[in-house]
Design an enzyme around this catalytic site. Structure first.
Site, PDB file in Angstrom:
ATOM      1  N   HIS A 156      39.360   2.594  16.933  1.00 22.27           N
ATOM      2  CA  HIS A 156      40.802   2.558  17.210  1.00 22.27           C
ATOM      3  C   HIS A 156      41.580   2.191  15.951  1.00 22.27           C
ATOM      4  O   HIS A 156      42.596   2.817  15.619  1.00 22.27           O
ATOM      5  CB  HIS A 156      41.056   1.538  18.321  1.00 22.27           C
ATOM      6  CG  HIS A 156      42.497   1.336  18.665  1.00 22.27           C
ATOM      7  ND1 HIS A 156      43.098   1.945  19.752  1.00 22.27           N
ATOM      8  CD2 HIS A 156      43.463   0.589  18.078  1.00 22.27           C
ATOM      9  CE1 HIS A 156      44.370   1.569  19.805  1.00 22.27           C
ATOM     10  NE2 HIS A 156      44.619   0.744  18.803  1.00 22.27           N
ATOM     11  N   GLU A 157      41.097   1.178  15.238  1.00 22.77           N
ATOM     12  CA  GLU A 157      41.785   0.739  14.024  1.00 22.77           C
ATOM     13  C   GLU A 157      41.717   1.796  12.924  1.00 22.77           C
ATOM     14  O   GLU A 157      42.698   2.036  12.211  1.00 22.77           O
ATOM     15  CB  GLU A 157      41.194  -0.583  13.534  1.00 22.77           C
ATOM     16  CG  GLU A 157      41.489  -1.757  14.443  1.00 22.77           C
ATOM     17  CD  GLU A 157      42.982  -1.917  14.685  1.00 22.77           C
ATOM     18  OE1 GLU A 157      43.737  -2.108  13.717  1.00 22.77           O
ATOM     19  OE2 GLU A 157      43.403  -1.815  15.848  1.00 22.77           O
ATOM     20  N   GLU A 214      49.831   4.329  19.807  1.00 23.51           N
ATOM     21  CA  GLU A 214      48.714   3.755  20.540  1.00 23.51           C
ATOM     22  C   GLU A 214      47.905   4.820  21.264  1.00 23.51           C
ATOM     23  O   GLU A 214      46.674   4.774  21.299  1.00 23.51           O
ATOM     24  CB  GLU A 214      49.226   2.717  21.539  1.00 23.51           C
ATOM     25  CG  GLU A 214      49.616   1.399  20.908  1.00 23.51           C
ATOM     26  CD  GLU A 214      48.418   0.717  20.267  1.00 23.51           C
ATOM     27  OE1 GLU A 214      47.523   0.252  20.994  1.00 23.51           O
ATOM     28  OE2 GLU A 214      48.372   0.658  19.038  1.00 23.51           O
TER      29      GLU A 214
END
Length: 277
Positions: free
Chosen positions: A144-145, A207
């Site tokens: 995700h990062e 996101e």
């Protein structure tokens, strides 16, 4: 002849709009138009400097003496291999990784946090591991990062903030010279150190993009993406006694898990287990 204040405001507003129009470009990995006032090469250079400084000021856990640090290194290596494959399968974006020099370090800190800066500079905090609990869940977080970095969300957030904080003036010079203002923008954009929470959280679009790409990357790396569901349930529970650092810049609402469930069928198409996690 003096220009009236109201006229000057209109001129400045028009100039800002013109800057935004000119600086908007299509991100090759997401296909979305983004405001990008900064050169990625300049950001990578500044990120490398800030990364070195961060590591020098914090206790880095050596993989040679820690199974946790070894796990972080292994997760990073497997994700990078998967990302290289993902980009190789998409010739139009393959050049995007040319200047990435990946590093992955575990830092001894009680903070529940992880981040990836431009150029592939990754840090996981030991305080995150009791919540991830297993290697696959950690891969989801790191994926995700990394997705935030590859999708240039930090550049986008810095660009938006700079129009307010720096007035849109001499932005490229500020970054090229690694000015304190530009450095603060970089740290804030990636949720590092005391700057966490100074900017608005990542947008819903950002996101969504990071969740989707992160699931795909972790699945391609051989980690079960379904671990994302219990992971985010634990994240929400961890916020009961105060918001973890990770959630300060990564909003976690009830609809997020539902979105992850909706993304899961596509992510599972990429899932080929290589080892038990």
């Amino acid at each position: 002849m003096l220009i009236k204040f109201s006229v000057m405001k209109k001129i400045l507003a028009a100039a800002s709009i013109a800057i935004m129009i000119v600086a908007c470009s299509q991100n090759p990995i997401t296909g979305r138009n983004q405001l990008s006032l900064f050169s990625e090469s300049d950001l990578m250079s500044m990120a490398d400097q800030q990364y070195r400084q961060f590591l020098s000021e914090n206790r880095v856990v050596s993989p040679s003496g820690s199974k946790d640090a070894e796990m972080v290194r292994r997760v990073g290596q497997r994700l990078v291999a998967a990302i290289n494959q993902y980009y190789a399968n998409n010739p139009t974006v393959s050049a995007e990784l040319a200047n990435y020099k990946w590093e992955y370090n575990l830092v001894d800190s009680r903070e529940v946090n992880a981040w990836c800066m431009p150029g592939g500079k990754i840090v996981v905090y030991t305080g995150l591991l009791p919540i991830t609990q297993n290697e696959a869940a950690l891969a989801v977080v790191v994926g995700h990062e990394i997705a935030h970095a590859l999708a240039k969300h930090g550049n986008e957030r810095m660009s938006q903030a700079s129009l307010q904080q720096l007035g849109g003036q001499a932005l490229s010079v500020a970054v090229a010279n690694k000015s304190p203002a530009a450095q603060n923008l970089l740290l804030t954009a990636y949720g590092i150190g005391s700057q966490v929470g100074a900017l608005l959280p990542f947008s819903r679009k950002q996101e969504l993009e990071a969740d989707k790409l992160g699931l795909i990357f972790s699945a391609m790396a051989g980690y079960n993406p379904q671990e994302a569901i219990p992971l985010w349930e634990r994240m929400q529970q961890a916020g009961g006694g105060g918001t973890p650092e990770f959630l300060s810049t990564h909003p976690s609402e009830n609809t997020r898990i539902q979105r992850l469930r909706e993304m899961m069928p596509e992510a599972l198409k990429h899932y080929k287990p290589v080892a038990s996690n």
